[in-house]
Design a protein around this motif. Sequence first.
Motif, PDB file in Angstrom:
ATOM      1  N   UNK A 399       1.871   0.817   6.874  1.00  0.00           N
ATOM      2  CA  UNK A 399       1.822   0.350   4.708  1.00  0.00           C
ATOM      3  C   UNK A 399       1.562   2.684   4.305  1.00  0.00           C
ATOM      4  N   UNK A 400       1.136   2.553   3.189  1.00  0.00           N
ATOM      5  CA  UNK A 400       0.940   3.175   2.148  1.00  0.00           C
ATOM      6  C   UNK A 400       0.197   2.676   1.542  1.00  0.00           C
ATOM      7  N   UNK A 401      -0.412   3.560   0.479  1.00  0.00           N
ATOM      8  CA  UNK A 401      -0.701   2.911  -1.331  1.00  0.00           C
ATOM      9  C   UNK A 401       0.005   4.150  -2.219  1.00  0.00           C
ATOM     10  N   UNK A 402       0.201   3.764  -3.194  1.00  0.00           N
ATOM     11  CA  UNK A 402       0.332   4.341  -4.329  1.00  0.00           C
ATOM     12  C   UNK A 402      -1.223   5.039  -5.206  1.00  0.00           C
ATOM     13  N   UNK A 403      -0.465   5.455  -6.066  1.00  0.00           N
ATOM     14  CA  UNK A 403      -1.999   6.175  -6.281  1.00  0.00           C
ATOM     15  C   UNK A 403      -2.911   5.525  -7.300  1.00  0.00           C
ATOM     16  N   UNK A 404      -2.084   4.430  -7.470  1.00  0.00           N
ATOM     17  CA  UNK A 404      -3.167   3.251  -8.088  1.00  0.00           C
ATOM     18  C   UNK A 404      -4.262   2.836  -6.690  1.00  0.00           C
ATOM     19  N   UNK A 405      -3.596   2.750  -5.517  1.00  0.00           N
ATOM     20  CA  UNK A 405      -4.327   2.287  -4.584  1.00  0.00           C
ATOM     21  C   UNK A 405      -3.663   1.179  -4.575  1.00  0.00           C
ATOM     22  N   UNK A 406      -2.235   0.310  -4.987  1.00  0.00           N
ATOM     23  CA  UNK A 406      -1.681  -0.884  -4.064  1.00  0.00           C
ATOM     24  C   UNK A 406      -0.878  -0.042  -2.993  1.00  0.00           C
ATOM     25  N   UNK A 407      -1.066  -1.285  -2.179  1.00  0.00           N
ATOM     26  CA  UNK A 407      -1.073  -1.480  -1.551  1.00  0.00           C
ATOM     27  C   UNK A 407       0.705  -1.912  -1.137  1.00  0.00           C
ATOM     28  N   UNK A 408       1.849  -0.903  -0.307  1.00  0.00           N
ATOM     29  CA  UNK A 408       3.355  -1.276   0.244  1.00  0.00           C
ATOM     30  C   UNK A 408       2.925  -0.886   1.803  1.00  0.00           C
ATOM     31  N   UNK A 409       3.596  -2.295   2.135  1.00  0.00           N
ATOM     32  CA  UNK A 409       3.816  -2.647   3.924  1.00  0.00           C
ATOM     33  C   UNK A 409       5.462  -2.043   4.274  1.00  0.00           C
ATOM     34  N   UNK A 410       5.589  -1.561   4.900  1.00  0.00           N
ATOM     35  CA  UNK A 410       6.925  -0.783   4.959  1.00  0.00           C
ATOM     36  C   UNK A 410       7.765  -1.854   5.957  1.00  0.00           C
ATOM     37  N   UNK A 411       6.513  -1.786   7.324  1.00  0.00           N
ATOM     38  CA  UNK A 411       7.617  -2.448   8.089  1.00  0.00           C
ATOM     39  C   UNK A 411       6.172  -2.578   9.516  1.00  0.00           C
ATOM     40  N   UNK A 412       7.601  -3.681  10.473  1.00  0.00           N
ATOM     41  CA  UNK A 412       6.464  -3.865  11.369  1.00  0.00           C
ATOM     42  C   UNK A 412       6.628  -2.672  12.689  1.00  0.00           C
ATOM     43  N   UNK A 413       4.718  -2.187  13.502  1.00  0.00           N
ATOM     44  CA  UNK A 413       5.252  -0.361  14.439  1.00  0.00           C
ATOM     45  C   UNK A 413       6.076  -0.455  15.496  1.00  0.00           C
ATOM     46  N   UNK A 414       6.265  -2.265  15.180  1.00  0.00           N
ATOM     47  CA  UNK A 414       7.478  -2.233  17.024  1.00  0.00           C
ATOM     48  C   UNK A 414       8.506  -2.583  16.472  1.00  0.00           C
TER      49      UNK A 414
END
Length: 520
Positions: A399-414
């Motif tokens: 995952x990553x966060x944007x400038x406002x601290x909202x979380x974006x889940x990209x995928x499973x590590x696996x």
Amino acid sequence: MRDTVEELGNPRALAAWFEKRASLSASNPAITYEDVTWSYGDLAARVRAASSVFHAQGVRRGDRIGTLCQNRPDVIVCLLAAARLGAIFVPLNFRLTAPELDYVINNAELHTLVVGPEYTDLIEGLRDRLPCKFYAQFGTSHRGFPVYETLLDQAGRAPDRVDVADSDVAALLYTSGTTGKPKGAMVTHGNIWCNNSNWTLAFGFREDDVMLSVAPMFHAGGLFAIMPSVLLTGGHVIVRGAFDPDDYLQTIERYGVTMTFGVPTMILALTQSPVFEQTDLSTLRFVIVGGAPSPESLLRICGRRNIPVAAAYGLTESTSAHTFLETQYALPKINSVGRAVMMGAFRLQDGDGNLITEPHVKAEVQLKGDNIFVGYWRLKDASQEAFTEDGWFRTGDVAYIDEDGFLFVCDRVKDMIISGGENVYPAEVESVVLDHPAVANVAVVAAPDEKWGETVVACVVTKPGASLTYDELEAHCTAQLARYKIPRRLRLMDDLPLNGAGKIQKATLRDLVKQEMETI
């Protein structure tokens, strides 16, 4: 029923707060199933009867009570009856094979198992290998199993409710087991209370809310997302045995449903139903979409019908949700899963153990809060490995966060694909592919490649009457994706394999693709 402060015991314990709610809302509708409605008083009486039956069969504090059936209100009854006895509830995945059920039932050492009629033969075939001391069956008698409903009708006086601590285990939820053996996540009474509080604080549940429940109740999403919070606040739960898009939509209109929960594959199926455009959905306060990232195209379809969509992110190990994206952020923060629940937090940590605070830097998301489970049943090493040294739960999600601290889940590590040294996150590619007008559903997986290590494969289900060629797919993706992210192969399928929670089984797809590559 105990109702004074002195007699209530731990008010956060599952059976305690339910009994308190039932005393306050005795005549209000609690659950409707197959057009039969139980009031809170009816439901409480049924819970007491079930606890009497189980107690008479020897169930005591810490014993395990399991169910193997499709959704029905008595799954909730068995959960609450187990809680009254200080026992542990184990809802079994009805899609498991006989060897998988054999493993889970023995691993949990079930004392009691209540079985749906369609699974009685399956359990009878395993019976000589199972540890259960008592069996019962929903519906008519078969294989000599006592009929659950008859036992309830004949039940004696219910035993006193066992007082339990927040730290006592209330349920074992077995993970879907897409890799390795299923693990029993130990969810405590305190976890459930905190989970209820998080949902209620985020969405303001009310006594006049009507929830439609169709997600499988052996999964955290079906058992603990929204439903217990609705019961805590005195709302009405409509239970459906299985998911049918047309029936789902008609049920919303018939009962004035105000909220529901589903994974993206379910919500997508609703939007593709022939009755979707004609159904009155005006009573919906919100639809919670969880379990996987929601494609932008799906959210925009819901927006066009004025369906308020909220996103949630969580795992079995977080009891249900650990982040929420409220409806007002659905479009401004599209594809985000929002911010941490009121009584929880998340952080990002990279593979070297560094905490990531900068926006748009991808790393593993880790969770902390009183809704986080206490470990895996009888798996000390796995339980320790699930947490960092300072007590954060490792999700295995990128995952990553944007400038406002909202979380974006990209995928499973696996599930991440590494092609030519570049990281490809399938969810990003899937969102683009799903925008193609011929595509009904898609899953992107890796295939082995001698030159690049791995290459991207799109497994696509087309809409009825539609067709799709690889050249058409490539042309569609070229304008929106970097070259290394574009699928190199297209695999057309009639359906995508789903696990019991409605999530796409990418491990199965990877095996299919690998086998095909080996035969070329």
